[in-house]
Scaffold this motif. Sequence first.
Motif, PDB file in Angstrom:
ATOM      1  N   LEU A  37      -7.203  -5.266  20.796  1.00  0.00           N
ATOM      2  CA  LEU A  37      -6.397  -6.009  19.831  1.00  0.00           C
ATOM      3  C   LEU A  37      -6.031  -5.114  18.645  1.00  0.00           C
ATOM      4  CD1 LEU A  37      -8.175  -9.498  19.812  1.00  0.00           C
ATOM      5  CD2 LEU A  37      -5.906  -8.958  20.713  1.00  0.00           C
ATOM      6  N   ASP A  38      -6.985  -4.275  18.225  1.00  0.00           N
ATOM      7  CA  ASP A  38      -6.718  -3.349  17.127  1.00  0.00           C
ATOM      8  C   ASP A  38      -5.659  -2.327  17.541  1.00  0.00           C
ATOM      9  OD1 ASP A  38      -7.145  -2.323  14.531  1.00  0.00           O
ATOM     10  OD2 ASP A  38      -8.424  -0.736  15.355  1.00  0.00           O
ATOM     11  N   ILE A  39      -5.768  -1.809  18.771  1.00  0.00           N
ATOM     12  CA  ILE A  39      -4.759  -0.871  19.284  1.00  0.00           C
ATOM     13  C   ILE A  39      -3.387  -1.533  19.300  1.00  0.00           C
ATOM     14  CG2 ILE A  39      -3.977   0.360  21.352  1.00  0.00           C
ATOM     15  CD1 ILE A  39      -6.937   0.861  22.005  1.00  0.00           C
ATOM     16  N   PHE A  40      -3.363  -2.771  19.775  1.00  0.00           N
ATOM     17  CA  PHE A  40      -2.091  -3.494  19.860  1.00  0.00           C
ATOM     18  C   PHE A  40      -1.471  -3.647  18.475  1.00  0.00           C
ATOM     19  CE2 PHE A  40       0.602  -7.216  19.882  1.00  0.00           C
ATOM     20  CZ  PHE A  40       1.311  -7.099  21.057  1.00  0.00           C
ATOM     21  N   ALA A  41      -2.283  -4.053  17.492  1.00  0.00           N
ATOM     22  CA  ALA A  41      -1.770  -4.294  16.141  1.00  0.00           C
ATOM     23  C   ALA A  41      -1.240  -3.008  15.515  1.00  0.00           C
ATOM     24  CB  ALA A  41      -2.863  -4.898  15.268  1.00  0.00           C
ATOM     25  N   THR A  42      -2.016  -1.913  15.631  1.00  0.00           N
ATOM     26  CA  THR A  42      -1.565  -0.656  15.029  1.00  0.00           C
ATOM     27  C   THR A  42      -0.359  -0.090  15.770  1.00  0.00           C
ATOM     28  OG1 THR A  42      -3.226   0.528  16.359  1.00  0.00           O
ATOM     29  CG2 THR A  42      -3.834  -0.065  14.096  1.00  0.00           C
ATOM     30  N   LEU A  43      -0.336  -0.234  17.096  1.00  0.00           N
ATOM     31  CA  LEU A  43       0.797   0.232  17.880  1.00  0.00           C
ATOM     32  C   LEU A  43       2.066  -0.516  17.495  1.00  0.00           C
ATOM     33  CD1 LEU A  43       0.793   1.026  21.652  1.00  0.00           C
ATOM     34  CD2 LEU A  43       2.558  -0.437  20.714  1.00  0.00           C
ATOM     35  N   PHE A  44       1.952  -1.826  17.371  1.00  0.00           N
ATOM     36  CA  PHE A  44       3.120  -2.624  17.006  1.00  0.00           C
ATOM     37  C   PHE A  44       3.621  -2.247  15.610  1.00  0.00           C
ATOM     38  CE2 PHE A  44       4.957  -6.343  14.885  1.00  0.00           C
ATOM     39  CZ  PHE A  44       6.024  -6.580  15.721  1.00  0.00           C
ATOM     40  N   LYS A  45       2.699  -2.009  14.705  1.00  0.00           N
ATOM     41  CA  LYS A  45       3.068  -1.629  13.344  1.00  0.00           C
ATOM     42  C   LYS A  45       3.877  -0.339  13.349  1.00  0.00           C
ATOM     43  CE  LYS A  45       0.995  -0.494   8.854  1.00  0.00           C
ATOM     44  NZ  LYS A  45      -0.283  -0.311   8.112  1.00  0.00           N
ATOM     45  N   GLU A  46       3.442   0.644  14.134  1.00  0.00           N
ATOM     46  CA  GLU A  46       4.142   1.925  14.201  1.00  0.00           C
ATOM     47  C   GLU A  46       5.518   1.779  14.848  1.00  0.00           C
ATOM     48  OE1 GLU A  46       3.213   4.734  12.777  1.00  0.00           O
ATOM     49  OE2 GLU A  46       1.469   3.649  11.995  1.00  0.00           O
ATOM     50  N   VAL A  47       5.587   1.009  15.947  1.00  0.00           N
ATOM     51  CA  VAL A  47       6.875   0.784  16.620  1.00  0.00           C
ATOM     52  C   VAL A  47       7.844   0.096  15.669  1.00  0.00           C
ATOM     53  CG1 VAL A  47       8.037  -0.513  18.439  1.00  0.00           C
ATOM     54  CG2 VAL A  47       5.957   0.752  18.949  1.00  0.00           C
ATOM     55  N   ASN A  48       7.368  -0.901  14.954  1.00  0.00           N
ATOM     56  CA  ASN A  48       8.204  -1.652  14.028  1.00  0.00           C
ATOM     57  C   ASN A  48       8.736  -0.753  12.915  1.00  0.00           C
ATOM     58  OD1 ASN A  48       9.288  -4.255  13.057  1.00  0.00           O
ATOM     59  ND2 ASN A  48       7.923  -3.875  11.324  1.00  0.00           N
ATOM     60  N   ALA A  49       7.913   0.197  12.489  1.00  0.00           N
ATOM     61  CA  ALA A  49       8.299   1.072  11.382  1.00  0.00           C
ATOM     62  C   ALA A  49       9.190   2.233  11.824  1.00  0.00           C
ATOM     63  CB  ALA A  49       7.043   1.611  10.697  1.00  0.00           C
ATOM     64  N   LEU A  50       8.951   2.770  13.018  1.00  0.00           N
ATOM     65  CA  LEU A  50       9.569   4.028  13.395  1.00  0.00           C
ATOM     66  C   LEU A  50      10.664   3.940  14.448  1.00  0.00           C
ATOM     67  CD1 LEU A  50       6.306   6.176  13.572  1.00  0.00           C
ATOM     68  CD2 LEU A  50       7.931   6.039  11.682  1.00  0.00           C
ATOM     69  N   ASP A  90      16.041   1.803  16.423  1.00  0.00           N
ATOM     70  CA  ASP A  90      16.844   0.621  16.089  1.00  0.00           C
ATOM     71  C   ASP A  90      15.954  -0.439  15.467  1.00  0.00           C
ATOM     72  OD1 ASP A  90      19.243   1.664  17.136  1.00  0.00           O
ATOM     73  OD2 ASP A  90      18.611   1.129  19.165  1.00  0.00           O
ATOM     74  N   GLU A  91      16.612  -1.384  14.785  1.00  0.00           N
ATOM     75  CA  GLU A  91      15.869  -2.488  14.189  1.00  0.00           C
ATOM     76  C   GLU A  91      15.304  -3.368  15.304  1.00  0.00           C
ATOM     77  OE1 GLU A  91      14.253  -3.815  10.851  1.00  0.00           O
ATOM     78  OE2 GLU A  91      15.907  -2.370  10.787  1.00  0.00           O
ATOM     79  N   VAL A  92      14.033  -3.775  15.177  1.00  0.00           N
ATOM     80  CA  VAL A  92      13.415  -4.625  16.198  1.00  0.00           C
ATOM     81  C   VAL A  92      13.157  -6.008  15.626  1.00  0.00           C
ATOM     82  CG1 VAL A  92      12.349  -2.704  17.428  1.00  0.00           C
ATOM     83  CG2 VAL A  92      11.077  -3.855  15.616  1.00  0.00           C
ATOM     84  N   ASN A  93      13.226  -6.986  16.496  1.00  0.00           N
ATOM     85  CA  ASN A  93      12.920  -8.363  16.120  1.00  0.00           C
ATOM     86  C   ASN A  93      11.447  -8.619  16.433  1.00  0.00           C
ATOM     87  OD1 ASN A  93      12.490 -11.198  16.258  1.00  0.00           O
ATOM     88  ND2 ASN A  93      14.675 -11.543  16.551  1.00  0.00           N
ATOM     89  N   PRO A  94      10.594  -8.772  15.417  1.00  0.00           N
ATOM     90  CA  PRO A  94       9.158  -8.920  15.670  1.00  0.00           C
ATOM     91  C   PRO A  94       8.823 -10.082  16.591  1.00  0.00           C
ATOM     92  CG  PRO A  94       9.582  -8.565  13.339  1.00  0.00           C
ATOM     93  CD  PRO A  94      10.904  -8.782  13.985  1.00  0.00           C
ATOM     94  N   ASN A  95       9.476 -11.235  16.381  1.00  0.00           N
ATOM     95  CA  ASN A  95       9.189 -12.408  17.214  1.00  0.00           C
ATOM     96  C   ASN A  95       9.535 -12.156  18.672  1.00  0.00           C
ATOM     97  OD1 ASN A  95       8.307 -13.928  15.022  1.00  0.00           O
ATOM     98  ND2 ASN A  95      10.375 -14.660  14.566  1.00  0.00           N
ATOM     99  N   LYS A  96      10.701 -11.560  18.887  1.00  0.00           N
ATOM    100  CA  LYS A  96      11.152 -11.305  20.253  1.00  0.00           C
ATOM    101  C   LYS A  96      10.273 -10.270  20.937  1.00  0.00           C
ATOM    102  CE  LYS A  96      15.322 -10.217  22.892  1.00  0.00           C
ATOM    103  NZ  LYS A  96      16.776  -9.854  22.804  1.00  0.00           N
ATOM    104  N   LEU A  97       9.885  -9.224  20.181  1.00  0.00           N
ATOM    105  CA  LEU A  97       9.087  -8.150  20.753  1.00  0.00           C
ATOM    106  C   LEU A  97       7.693  -8.637  21.136  1.00  0.00           C
ATOM    107  CD1 LEU A  97       9.545  -5.151  21.357  1.00  0.00           C
ATOM    108  CD2 LEU A  97       8.456  -4.616  19.166  1.00  0.00           C
TER     109      LEU A  97
END
Length: 548
Positions: free
Chosen positions: A34-47, A50-57
């Motif tokens: 869960l920690d890996i998932f959260a940090t991974l998502f944070k990095e993808v969202n930031a970097l 293109d702009e990502v939709n958090p809900n959709k992703l």
Amino acid sequence: MRKKVLFPFIVIACIVALSFTKPADRYFEIAKNLDIFATLFKEVNALYVDEVNPNKLIRTGIDAMLGSLDPYTNYIAEDEVEDYRTVNTGQYGGIGAITREIGGKTIVTMIMDGYGAQKGGLKIGDEVLEIDGVQLSKLSREESGQLMKGQVGTPVTLTIKRYGSEQPIKLQFKREKIKVHNVPYSGMLSNDIAYIQLSDFTPDAGKEVRNSLIALKEKGAKGVILDLRGNPGGLLIEAVNISNIFIPKGKLVVSTKGKIPENNLSYETLNAPVDTEIPVAVLINRGSASASEIVAGTLQDYDRGVVLGERSYGKGLVQVSRPLSYNSQLKVTTAKYYTPTGRCIQVLDYAHRRDDGSVASIPDSIKRSFKTSTGRTVYDGGGIEPDIKVEAVEASALTQVLFEKGFLFDFATQYVYKNPEVVDPKTFSLSDEGYQQFVTWMKGKDYSYKSYLEHELEELTGEAKKEKYYGEIKNQLEQVKTRIAENKKNELMLYKNQVKMLLEEEIIARFHLEKGSVEAGFKYDNEVKKAIEVLHDTQQYKKVLNIQ
């Protein structure tokens, strides 16, 4: 591309983590992933470029994760909970109208008997233009559906276009509690044979079937057909209640076995039955699943009724709902269910997927045999096999296209406005002249499609070109293609019986709603005809069930 790689990796990591046997190790792996998932998502969202939709992703990740388990374990977001509740309870706030999109238009295709839509003057065939002043042409199908529903007691105004009327019509309704009946139709097919159609297993399904049978017995029923065709299932307890109508109190109906002891349960009949002697014929097909299979399997295991039709779907998995944060829910598979003899009728083995992720059916070599009360042999792992097979007539590609494009529906609407005299659903038959009117009406309309044979011919042509044989067989292929085209010109006559049946159902529905539509189909229904024959033939009935 990164999205496609990202979530399968997370799913695999979670599956590996959950294979640990020690609780401490298991909880650590869950927390780690869960920690890996959260940090991974944070990095993808930031970097991500293109702009990502958090809900959709996140939804993509959740759906992919649950999809790796089975098709029945699902996440229900907050905005989907109301529809989910409607499916499971058969209740919602609305006016009692069913709509379908035909040719880009929202058309009323059925009116529920006794509710606001019927009382307020809405008719089958009306096109809904606006709901409370909002134009439906600017909304999605889901958005327009939400507008129609609402809080019980609230008003709603529909602007509709009606066949033969030049100006739009405004109709006002008050939303009420709509209950979709589990038994849309019950009645006598002859002087002594009753028919009960069961379409769902929502609350009160058992009560509706019980009341229907009692009423039909008072009308002289000496045998009953219970139609479970196309019934996808629902509440397990209602399957127990319906089985209880035909078998004594204290009999095992279904048992469930899961990973945790709390899910290992047995369900027995709790009430006095309505009738343990009346001959029963249960109709099933490939669309009969879950709770439908529990009822059919229970009556088969106890030799309480003859099962007719096609092999059932084969869903032997039990789901429960669990609340999640932010008013969302999880529907999760918790156990497998077993019929009274001990059969699990689950067809697909989701626990042992192939390397490519596909799912295989349980092989015949490991299917086990069981004995019914009278010693008949039945098997697990393959749905419910009928005692008497009756092959259903497959709808032709033509009739499917005519239905999907709304041609059958539109012609029926015009036919009724031109022929307003009320017809009897049990005796009405579209005349040859009436059918010819339909054939003439279809001229110039686009109902083109590719038949199965045409698809096969295209594949054969492609393979012939690859193998360099096309030049040698080109003339023969062209002859076949020409012959198919010639035959398609006459398909409205070739499939006249199928098309005529659907037209009659649509026409009768305009006068008698859903009940009339059901009655219109009896004279074409081979399974119903066979069931009546078996119920009338006492010797055949007993022979099938091995009753001495």
